[in-house]
Each structure stands twice: as C-alpha cells, then as structure tokens.
Write an enzyme that holds these catalytic residues in place. Structure first.
Site, short mmCIF file in Angstrom:
data_model
loop_
_atom_site.label_atom_id
_atom_site.label_comp_id
_atom_site.label_asym_id
_atom_site.label_seq_id
_atom_site.Cartn_x
_atom_site.Cartn_y
_atom_site.Cartn_z
N HIS A 207 -69.57 113.26 25.98
CA HIS A 207 -68.30 113.39 26.70
C HIS A 207 -67.88 114.84 26.98
O HIS A 207 -66.94 115.07 27.70
CB HIS A 207 -67.17 112.72 25.90
CG HIS A 207 -66.74 113.52 24.70
ND1 HIS A 207 -67.42 113.46 23.51
CD2 HIS A 207 -65.74 114.39 24.51
CE1 HIS A 207 -66.84 114.25 22.63
NE2 HIS A 207 -65.81 114.84 23.21
C1 UD1 Z 1 -60.78 115.62 24.81
C2 UD1 Z 1 -60.82 117.00 24.16
C3 UD1 Z 1 -62.15 117.18 23.45
C4 UD1 Z 1 -62.38 116.04 22.47
C5 UD1 Z 1 -62.26 114.71 23.19
C6 UD1 Z 1 -62.35 113.58 22.18
C7 UD1 Z 1 -59.59 118.78 25.34
C8 UD1 Z 1 -59.71 119.98 26.18
N1 UD1 Z 1 -60.72 118.07 25.15
O1 UD1 Z 1 -61.80 115.58 25.78
O2 UD1 Z 1 -62.11 118.39 22.71
O3 UD1 Z 1 -63.69 116.16 21.96
O4 UD1 Z 1 -60.97 114.63 23.83
O5 UD1 Z 1 -62.78 112.40 22.78
O6 UD1 Z 1 -58.53 118.50 24.85
N2 UD1 Z 1 -59.88 109.28 30.16
C9 UD1 Z 1 -59.61 107.95 30.38
N3 UD1 Z 1 -59.00 107.25 29.39
C10 UD1 Z 1 -58.64 107.81 28.21
C11 UD1 Z 1 -58.90 109.16 28.00
C12 UD1 Z 1 -59.54 109.89 28.99
O7 UD1 Z 1 -59.92 107.41 31.44
O8 UD1 Z 1 -58.08 107.10 27.33
C13 UD1 Z 1 -60.56 110.05 31.24
C14 UD1 Z 1 -59.56 110.56 32.28
O9 UD1 Z 1 -60.20 110.55 33.53
C15 UD1 Z 1 -59.36 111.99 31.84
C16 UD1 Z 1 -60.74 112.35 31.32
O10 UD1 Z 1 -61.22 111.17 30.70
O11 UD1 Z 1 -58.94 112.84 32.87
C17 UD1 Z 1 -60.78 113.49 30.36
O12 UD1 Z 1 -59.85 113.26 29.30
P1 UD1 Z 1 -59.28 114.51 28.47
O13 UD1 Z 1 -58.41 114.00 27.39
O14 UD1 Z 1 -58.75 115.54 29.37
O15 UD1 Z 1 -60.60 115.15 27.86
P2 UD1 Z 1 -61.76 114.53 26.96
O16 UD1 Z 1 -63.04 114.68 27.66
O17 UD1 Z 1 -61.39 113.18 26.48
N1 UDP Z 2 -65.79 107.25 17.95
C1 UDP Z 2 -65.38 105.93 17.93
N2 UDP Z 2 -65.73 105.13 18.99
C2 UDP Z 2 -66.49 105.58 20.04
C3 UDP Z 2 -66.92 106.94 20.02
C4 UDP Z 2 -66.53 107.75 18.97
O1 UDP Z 2 -64.71 105.49 17.00
O2 UDP Z 2 -66.77 104.79 20.94
C5 UDP Z 2 -65.40 108.12 16.82
C6 UDP Z 2 -66.55 108.82 16.15
O3 UDP Z 2 -67.14 108.00 15.18
C7 UDP Z 2 -65.85 110.04 15.56
C8 UDP Z 2 -64.80 110.35 16.59
O4 UDP Z 2 -64.61 109.17 17.36
O5 UDP Z 2 -65.20 109.70 14.35
C9 UDP Z 2 -65.30 111.48 17.44
O6 UDP Z 2 -64.59 111.54 18.59
P1 UDP Z 2 -65.12 112.25 19.91
O7 UDP Z 2 -66.59 112.23 19.95
O8 UDP Z 2 -64.37 111.62 21.00
O9 UDP Z 2 -64.56 113.73 19.74
P2 UDP Z 2 -65.06 115.05 18.99
O10 UDP Z 2 -65.35 114.72 17.57
O11 UDP Z 2 -66.24 115.56 19.73
O12 UDP Z 2 -63.90 115.97 19.15
#
Ligand code: UD1
Ligand code: UDP
Length: 359
Positions: A207
């Site tokens: 992601h």
């Molecule tokens: C964010 C964090 C990242 C973290 C990740 C955990 C920042 C800069 N990044 O990244 O550090 O590792 O969360 O998963 O804060 N979206 C959906 N549904 C959701 C959430 C997101 O559709 O419930 C889509 C939307 O198009 C959104 C995009 O994902 O614009 C990115 O979401 P965003 O929260 O900005 O960043 P992540 O990639 O999730």
């Molecule tokens: N995770 C989860 N379901 C998923 C993917 C990830 O429960 O489908 C959990 C994973 O086990 C870990 C946390 O989400 O505990 C990590 O989140 P993510 O990879 O989104 O973010 P990061 O750790 O890179 O910030």
C-alpha cells in the site's frame, strides 16, 4: 489525568486497542478522536468491533485528500476539540498524517504530546511517513520508543539535549499480537473459508505511496506476485489505495485478491503462511512475532534489527532480488530471535508513565 487520543488509520486502531484497554483499568480519563482517515468498514469499523475499542467520542470524517489539505483540515477540527476538552496529554501513534495533525495542534495549544512508536527512522525523506515521524518526535514531550535502536536514533539527533522524556517501553504491536493471538485461534475461520492449506501460500500486502504512486513500480510488483503465484498461491488482502491504482492503470493480477481483513483474520493468515511479502511496517514485525520470513518491498526499513537477524530481506523494487530471497526462505528453518520488541507489556509501561503526569 485527562488523555485525548487521536487515531485514524488501520495500524493505529490496532496499537490503540491495547493501550486503551490498560488505560481504562486505571485512573486515566480517555477521550478518542477518529480523524476518519480510514473509513471503509473493513479498514476501520471492523477493528473497533472485534478489538473492543471504545467508540470514538469524535469522528471527523476527513479522508481522500492530498497531504496538506488532509493534515490542515484535521488540525482545524482537533484544535476545537482540544479547546473544548482541555486534555492534559494528547497521544498519537505512528507516522501518519493523523499523527502529525494531532501532535502539531496539541503543541501549539500548549498541551503535552505523547508519541507512541517514537524514534523510528527510514532516513528516506521522500516518504510522507518519515516527515510525519520526525516532526512529531521533535515536538513530543513523551517519546515512547519500541526498540533500543529507536532510542539510539533520537540520541544521535541530539534529543538528549531537548526538553522531553525518552522511554523505551517495547512495541505495542507485540502486545497486540500476543493479546489477540488466542482469540484469533478460536474466532477466525478465514483459513477454512478460503480453503487454504497451512504453509502452502504466501501472504502479501502492498500500500505504500512509494510503491503505488509510480505505475511502473506497481507494475513490477504485480509482475513479481504473478510469477510467485505460479509456484505458490498468493493471498493478497488488497488495500483500497492499491486496488484503485491497479484498476485505473489496467494492471492485471493473475489471481483474485481478497478484501482487507480484520486483525483476527490477519493473525491467522500470518500464522499459517509460508512467508510474507509486504511493504507494511506492522507486517514486517508480525512476521517475526509469528516466526515467518519476510520479504520487504522497499529499499530501507525502520525495523533494521530484523534485517540484521536475517529474517527480513529488503527486495528493493527488484524482481530478481525478491525471487532469490523467496527461494532462500522457503524450506529454511526460522532462527531464534529474542525480545527485539519487548515482552508484551508496552501498554502497561506507557500507562504507568502517563499516570504520573499531574493534571
Ligand atoms: C496511510 C498512511 C501510511 C500507513 C497506512 C496504513 C499517511 C501519509 N499514510 O496510508 O503511513 O501505512 O495509512 O494503512 O498518513 N482509501 C479508501 N478507503 C479507506 C482508506 C483509504 O478507499 O478506508 C483510499 C482512498 O482512495 C485514499 C487512499 O486510499 O485516498 C489513500 O489513503 P490515505 O489514508 O491517504 O493513505 P494510505 O495509503 O492508507
Ligand atoms: N492488517 C489487517 N488487515 C489487512 C492488512 C493489514 O489487519 O488486511 C494489519 C496488519 O496485520 C498490521 C497492520 O494492519 O497489524 C498494518 O497496517 P498497514 O500495513 O496498513 O500499515 P503500516 O503498518 O505499514 O503503517
């Protein structure tokens, strides 16, 4: 003591669940703000339900925006809440935009900031997470570090001279893995419902902005997973961000990804996997907690101790490097890796320190 906890993204729900549980048993009054950064049911609600996290006192519903707009709008709303709630401490987790918005707003309102997962560094300033964590650390009063290396990182940056408290408490993710592992064994049915054979599939998550925003990079990751899937089944719970970009660029996975899963299902998927391929911070550690090798789709990691112990391999964006690591890991016995992330009582330690703060 009045605590205001700010959370908004998937890993923060998992981290906060274990801390909130301990806090509720003590004399700490906690209010929770969900910024809404993650909002899909299986990116947010599922965690609140299955991990029994208290319902947020505020939900700001701020999401799907560029970094500046997202952080700015969060700050505006959080400021109003701080003024109304007058907390003694505001607590943030990790390195997301939610983290920075909470910390920066609190600091400007002269509220003490506690940062859980302080001191981590990738030394890659192109990552939004690196910017968020450095700025959050610098304005935090309580820096709760998960590892010895994270404490060292802060000292190297001169934090010993700053007016802040650095505490090595261990990793709350380890607390969570230990706490939910048994529940996951009894509750989750994902292995049978997906008809998986233990140790016969690779679990993958992707992601990160650095991997998804550049279509060429994402294409090469898709290509890698398609190649691996020819030999070993790939299970890919697909982050909505990655799903949208795969679709909009017409990239073709040769297998059907699954929707993101809750944490209890995720633990089962990890425990029963052959190995993990990921760019997630949390998953790199969970691989180690459950004794699975991990191939990390990045150039660097904040969790270098795993690389040093030869249980995590940085594949960069190089298919050959990734496949070499894959072949090396499959069938290799997992080494003994001890106590890198504490003993599972990080939440307890954090709570004890918070309780000493006078209101
Ligand atoms: C964010 C964090 C990242 C973290 C990740 C955990 C920042 C800069 N990044 O990244 O550090 O590792 O969360 O998963 O804060 N979206 C959906 N549904 C959701 C959430 C997101 O559709 O419930 C889509 C939307 O198009 C959104 C995009 O994902 O614009 C990115 O979401 P965003 O929260 O900005 O960043 P992540 O990639 O999730
Ligand atoms: N995770 C989860 N379901 C998923 C993917 C990830 O429960 O489908 C959990 C994973 O086990 C870990 C946390 O989400 O505990 C990590 O989140 P993510 O990879 O989104 O973010 P990061 O750790 O890179 O910030």
């Amino acid at each position: 003591m009045k605590l205001l906890t700010i959370l908004g993204a998937r890993p923060q729900f998992i981290k906060a669940s274990v801390v909130s549980r301990v806090i509720r048993e003590q004399d700490v009054q906690e209010k929770i703000v969900h910024t809404g950064q993650h909002y899909d049911t299986n990116m947010s609600e599922v965690f609140f339900n299955e991990m029994e996290i208290p319902k947020p006192d505020y939900n700001l519903r701020i999401n799907c925006l560029d970094h500046g707009a997202m952080t700015g709008r969060m700050m505006e709303q959080i400021e109003r809440i701080i003024i109304k709630e007058t907390p003694d401490v505001l607590m943030v987790y990790g390195d997301t935009n939610t983290t920075l918005a909470g910390a920066l707003t609190a600091k400007k309102q002269h509220v003490k900031v506690a940062h859980v997962e302080a001191g981590l560094r990738s030394y890659n300033m192109d990552m939004p997470e690196e910017i968020n964590r450095i700025l959050t650390d610098r304005i935090s009063d309580y820096l709760f570090c998960p590892t010895a290396r994270s404490v060292d990182n802060l000292h190297k940056e001169g934090y010993g001279n700053f007016d802040c408290k650095i505490e090595k408490v261990g990793d709350v993710m380890y607390d969570a893995a230990l706490y939910y592992s048994k529940k996951s064994d009894t509750v989750s049915e994902i292995i049978s419902s997906l008809r998986l054979t233990p140790e016969k599939y690779v679990l993958c998550t992707v992601h990160r902005q650095e991997n998804t925003n550049d279509p060429e990079k994402l294409k090469s990751i898709v290509d890698l997973l398609n190649t691996i899937n020819k030999k070993t089944k790939v299970i890919l719970p697909l982050h909505p961000r990655t799903k949208k970009i795969i679709q909009s660029h017409g990239l073709k996975l040769s297998f059907k990804p699954i929707a993101p899963v809750g944490y209890l299902d995720m633990i089962q998927l990890i425990k029963n996997s052959a190995l993990i391929i990921t760019d997630s911070g949390g998953m790199q550690k969970e691989a180690c907690f459950f004794r699975k090798f991990c191939i990390t789709l990045r150039n660097e990691t904040e969790w270098m101790e795993l690389v040093d112990h030869k249980v995590n391999f940085l594949a960069r964006n190089n298919k050959e490097v990734a496949l070499k690591a894959f072949n090396r890991c499959i069938g290799t016995k997992y080494p003994i890796v001890k106590d890198l992330y504490g003993t599972g009582n990080a939440a307890q330690k954090i709570t004890e320190i918070l309780k000493k703060i006078q209101s």
